[in-house]
Design a protein around this motif. Structure first.
Motif, short mmCIF file in Angstrom:
data_model
loop_
_atom_site.label_atom_id
_atom_site.label_comp_id
_atom_site.label_asym_id
_atom_site.label_seq_id
_atom_site.Cartn_x
_atom_site.Cartn_y
_atom_site.Cartn_z
N SER A 173 -32.27 -50.80 13.11
CA SER A 173 -33.63 -51.31 13.31
C SER A 173 -34.25 -50.71 14.56
O SER A 173 -35.42 -50.30 14.56
N ASP A 174 -33.47 -50.63 15.63
CA ASP A 174 -33.97 -50.03 16.86
C ASP A 174 -34.26 -48.54 16.66
O ASP A 174 -35.25 -48.02 17.18
N ALA A 175 -33.40 -47.85 15.91
CA ALA A 175 -33.62 -46.43 15.64
C ALA A 175 -34.89 -46.22 14.83
O ALA A 175 -35.66 -45.29 15.08
N GLU A 176 -35.12 -47.10 13.85
CA GLU A 176 -36.33 -47.00 13.03
C GLU A 176 -37.58 -47.25 13.89
O GLU A 176 -38.59 -46.55 13.73
N ASP A 177 -37.49 -48.23 14.78
CA ASP A 177 -38.62 -48.50 15.68
C ASP A 177 -38.88 -47.30 16.60
O ASP A 177 -40.03 -46.98 16.91
N TYR A 178 -37.80 -46.65 17.04
CA TYR A 178 -37.93 -45.48 17.90
C TYR A 178 -38.61 -44.34 17.15
O TYR A 178 -39.45 -43.62 17.70
N PHE A 179 -38.24 -44.18 15.87
CA PHE A 179 -38.90 -43.16 15.03
C PHE A 179 -40.40 -43.43 14.94
O PHE A 179 -41.21 -42.51 15.05
N ILE A 180 -40.79 -44.69 14.74
CA ILE A 180 -42.21 -45.04 14.67
C ILE A 180 -42.91 -44.64 15.96
O ILE A 180 -44.03 -44.10 15.95
N ASP A 181 -42.26 -44.89 17.09
CA ASP A 181 -42.83 -44.54 18.39
C ASP A 181 -43.01 -43.02 18.50
O ASP A 181 -44.03 -42.54 18.98
N CYS A 182 -41.99 -42.27 18.03
CA CYS A 182 -42.09 -40.81 18.04
C CYS A 182 -43.23 -40.34 17.15
O CYS A 182 -43.96 -39.40 17.50
N LEU A 183 -43.39 -40.97 15.99
CA LEU A 183 -44.44 -40.58 15.04
C LEU A 183 -45.82 -40.79 15.66
O LEU A 183 -46.71 -39.95 15.51
N ARG A 184 -45.99 -41.89 16.36
CA ARG A 184 -47.29 -42.17 16.99
C ARG A 184 -47.63 -41.13 18.04
O ARG A 184 -48.82 -40.90 18.33
N ARG A 185 -46.63 -40.50 18.64
CA ARG A 185 -46.87 -39.52 19.71
C ARG A 185 -47.04 -38.09 19.19
O ARG A 185 -47.32 -37.20 19.98
N ARG A 186 -46.86 -37.86 17.90
CA ARG A 186 -46.95 -36.50 17.39
C ARG A 186 -48.38 -35.97 17.53
O ARG A 186 -49.35 -36.71 17.44
N PRO A 187 -48.53 -34.64 17.76
CA PRO A 187 -49.87 -34.04 17.91
C PRO A 187 -50.75 -34.29 16.70
O PRO A 187 -50.29 -34.28 15.56
N ALA A 188 -52.03 -34.48 16.95
CA ALA A 188 -52.98 -34.81 15.88
C ALA A 188 -53.17 -33.66 14.90
O ALA A 188 -53.59 -33.89 13.76
N ASP A 189 -52.87 -32.42 15.33
CA ASP A 189 -53.12 -31.28 14.43
C ASP A 189 -51.99 -31.08 13.41
O ASP A 189 -52.09 -30.23 12.53
N GLU A 190 -50.91 -31.85 13.50
CA GLU A 190 -49.86 -31.79 12.48
C GLU A 190 -50.29 -32.59 11.25
O GLU A 190 -50.84 -33.68 11.38
N ASN A 191 -50.01 -32.05 10.07
CA ASN A 191 -50.31 -32.85 8.88
C ASN A 191 -49.28 -33.96 8.77
O ASN A 191 -48.25 -33.94 9.46
N PRO A 192 -49.52 -34.97 7.92
CA PRO A 192 -48.63 -36.14 7.89
C PRO A 192 -47.16 -35.81 7.67
O PRO A 192 -46.29 -36.36 8.36
N LEU A 193 -46.86 -34.91 6.73
CA LEU A 193 -45.46 -34.58 6.48
C LEU A 193 -44.84 -33.85 7.66
O LEU A 193 -43.70 -34.12 8.03
N GLN A 194 -45.58 -32.93 8.26
CA GLN A 194 -45.08 -32.23 9.45
C GLN A 194 -44.78 -33.22 10.57
O GLN A 194 -43.75 -33.11 11.26
#
Length: 225
Positions: free
Chosen positions: A79-100
């Motif tokens: 659960s903590d790892a999944e939450d960490y992934f969500i945090d990483c996803l929120r920080r991804r650059p805006a110019d990446e498409n969703p799958l990237q």
């Protein structure tokens, strides 16, 4: 022993924790560590909350301040790892498409967590071993799948926000989140039966995830003949 899933002095939002919060985090980490050690050595069904609490020298009452039940502590690392992934996803650059963005976020999460991996039950390698426990424990598997469904909703919301979409109307964020979750779960299942990936630990998992994503496009749109 501190869990590698969040830094011992910060929360996922990078806020510096105070002394009291750090103490609470250490107690939580110790309970997770003890629970995993017991689950992996003697089995989930044979382990009691009393045993977990006694291993950390705290009361059952203290255990229930951190976790609602044995099931919740068993799933805490993932659960903590999944939450960490969500945090990483929120920080991804805006110019990446969703799958990237999702591919980069899951790789980033595994790399970051793997850097702090330990030989003890709270490490990333032990988290991977827990995938095997999940598949053979119906109550845990059901709970994990419920949380996965909830996480898909969170991922869909993040994707919709990134793209300026209404997730209640546009089906793409929820659909892509569900496909992404399926790819990751298939990678987890493959890891348990792939000897080379199993031996490589977190690096083996990252390689499997990348391999599965590489096949996603051909599987969905290409000819299979």
């Amino acid at each position: 022993m501190a869990t590698p899933l969040t830094a011992p002095t910060t929360d996922p939002g990078c806020r510096v924790l105070g002394l009291r919060e750090r103490k609470k985090q250490r107690t939580r980490d110790a309970l997770v560590d003890a629970a995993h050690r017991l689950f992996l050595t003697q089995g989930y069904g044979r382990t009691t909350v009393d045993e977990i609490a006694a291993s950390v020298d705290v009361s059952q009452r203290t255990f229930f301040r951190y976790f609602a039940n044995k099931e919740e502590v068993a799933l805490a690392v993932m659960s903590d790892a999944e939450d960490y992934f969500i945090d990483c996803l929120r920080r991804r650059p805006a110019d990446e498409n969703p799958l990237q963005a999702m591919r980069a976020a899951i790789t980033e999460a595994w790399l970051e967590l793997g850097q702090d991996d330990q030989s003890g039950p709270a490490g990333v390698t032990a988290a991977l071993e827990l995938f095997e426990l999940l598949e053979t424990t119906p109550t845990l598997l059901a709970a994990h799948l419920r949380r996965t469904t909830e996480q898909e909703g969170v991922v869909a919301g993040v994707l919709a926000e990134r793209e300026g979409l209404d997730a209640a109307v546009d089906l793409r964020p929820r659909l892509l989140a569900a496909v992404f979750g399926a790819v990751v779960r298939l990678s987890h299942l493959s890891w348990t039966s792939d000897t080379a990936a199993h031996a490589a630990g977190p690096d083996g998992m990252i390689a499997l995830i990348e391999r599965h994503f590489d096949q996603l496009g051909p599987a969905l749109a290409g000819s299979w003949r």
